[in-house]
Design a protein around this motif. Sequence first.
Motif, PDB file in Angstrom:
ATOM      1  N   CYS A   8      39.217 -10.466  54.421  1.00 56.32           N
ATOM      2  CA  CYS A   8      40.659 -10.692  54.590  1.00 56.32           C
ATOM      3  C   CYS A   8      41.357  -9.429  55.075  1.00 56.32           C
ATOM      4  O   CYS A   8      42.184  -9.482  55.996  1.00 56.32           O
ATOM      5  N   ILE A   9      41.027  -8.299  54.470  1.00 55.90           N
ATOM      6  CA  ILE A   9      41.660  -7.037  54.855  1.00 55.90           C
ATOM      7  C   ILE A   9      41.292  -6.682  56.303  1.00 55.90           C
ATOM      8  O   ILE A   9      42.164  -6.353  57.115  1.00 55.90           O
ATOM      9  N   LEU A  10      40.017  -6.780  56.640  1.00 54.28           N
ATOM     10  CA  LEU A  10      39.587  -6.418  57.992  1.00 54.28           C
ATOM     11  C   LEU A  10      40.105  -7.400  59.040  1.00 54.28           C
ATOM     12  O   LEU A  10      40.448  -6.997  60.155  1.00 54.28           O
ATOM     13  N   LEU A  11      40.185  -8.678  58.689  1.00 54.04           N
ATOM     14  CA  LEU A  11      40.753  -9.658  59.620  1.00 54.04           C
ATOM     15  C   LEU A  11      42.236  -9.371  59.856  1.00 54.04           C
ATOM     16  O   LEU A  11      42.724  -9.440  60.986  1.00 54.04           O
ATOM     17  N   LEU A  15      43.700  -8.544  63.522  1.00 53.37           N
ATOM     18  CA  LEU A  15      44.785  -9.328  64.115  1.00 53.37           C
ATOM     19  C   LEU A  15      45.978  -8.444  64.464  1.00 53.37           C
ATOM     20  O   LEU A  15      46.619  -8.621  65.503  1.00 53.37           O
ATOM     21  N   ASN A  16      46.261  -7.480  63.607  1.00 51.50           N
ATOM     22  CA  ASN A  16      47.360  -6.560  63.870  1.00 51.50           C
ATOM     23  C   ASN A  16      47.054  -5.707  65.103  1.00 51.50           C
ATOM     24  O   ASN A  16      47.922  -5.502  65.957  1.00 51.50           O
ATOM     25  N   ALA A  17      45.822  -5.240  65.214  1.00 52.63           N
ATOM     26  CA  ALA A  17      45.427  -4.447  66.378  1.00 52.63           C
ATOM     27  C   ALA A  17      45.477  -5.300  67.648  1.00 52.63           C
ATOM     28  O   ALA A  17      45.954  -4.846  68.697  1.00 52.63           O
ATOM     29  N   CYS A  18      45.010  -6.531  67.546  1.00 53.05           N
ATOM     30  CA  CYS A  18      45.049  -7.445  68.688  1.00 53.05           C
ATOM     31  C   CYS A  18      46.492  -7.683  69.130  1.00 53.05           C
ATOM     32  O   CYS A  18      46.789  -7.716  70.327  1.00 53.05           O
ATOM     33  N   ALA A  19      47.390  -7.814  68.170  1.00 50.32           N
ATOM     34  CA  ALA A  19      48.808  -8.011  68.490  1.00 50.32           C
ATOM     35  C   ALA A  19      49.336  -6.835  69.296  1.00 50.32           C
ATOM     36  O   ALA A  19      50.030  -7.024  70.309  1.00 50.32           O
ATOM     37  N   GLN A  20      49.003  -5.616  68.887  1.00 42.59           N
ATOM     38  CA  GLN A  20      49.466  -4.432  69.615  1.00 42.59           C
ATOM     39  C   GLN A  20      48.949  -4.416  71.049  1.00 42.59           C
ATOM     40  O   GLN A  20      49.690  -4.113  71.983  1.00 42.59           O
ATOM     41  N   TYR A  60      50.660 -11.408  65.078  1.00 38.16           N
ATOM     42  CA  TYR A  60      51.382 -10.783  63.967  1.00 38.16           C
ATOM     43  C   TYR A  60      51.633 -11.772  62.845  1.00 38.16           C
ATOM     44  O   TYR A  60      51.434 -11.470  61.669  1.00 38.16           O
ATOM     45  N   VAL A  61      52.088 -12.960  63.194  1.00 36.50           N
ATOM     46  CA  VAL A  61      52.385 -13.975  62.178  1.00 36.50           C
ATOM     47  C   VAL A  61      51.127 -14.304  61.379  1.00 36.50           C
ATOM     48  O   VAL A  61      51.138 -14.317  60.142  1.00 36.50           O
ATOM     49  N   VAL A  62      50.029 -14.560  62.080  1.00 38.68           N
ATOM     50  CA  VAL A  62      48.779 -14.898  61.387  1.00 38.68           C
ATOM     51  C   VAL A  62      48.289 -13.703  60.573  1.00 38.68           C
ATOM     52  O   VAL A  62      47.803 -13.866  59.450  1.00 38.68           O
TER      53      VAL A  62
END
Length: 123
Positions: A8-11, A15-20, A60-62
């Motif tokens: 969960c933490i790594l996902l 996802l946050n990195a992908c958003a950027q 970001y939302v996910v």
Amino acid sequence: MNPISLFCILLGVALNACAQLLLKAGVNAVGHFDFTRANILPIGLKLAMQWPIIGGLACYVVSVVVWIVGLSRVDVSIAYPMLSLGYVVNAVAAWYLFGEALSLQRLIGIGIILIGVLVLARS
């Protein structure tokens, strides 16, 4: 930290990195612009219609949902510093995708981040 908590933490971090990265791709598609009162609406609309930006906001939302699940399982004093892995992912991905510089100084910083995350994860 058990495997599901770590996942969960790594996902959430991924996802946050992908958003950027998606936001950067969307802004690159629009190009450099001056942010003035006269062009705030046209530029805002142009940015809002970029699929990479829409995708980045969706990531970001996910990521927030996944992060909340992770925080319910892991102490915030361990989970929050794990977000720094996003710096590592983004630096390498920006070098690969956007041709950004990955100097020796940045590589040393990435190494320090990785050592810090390893120390935290083992605590």
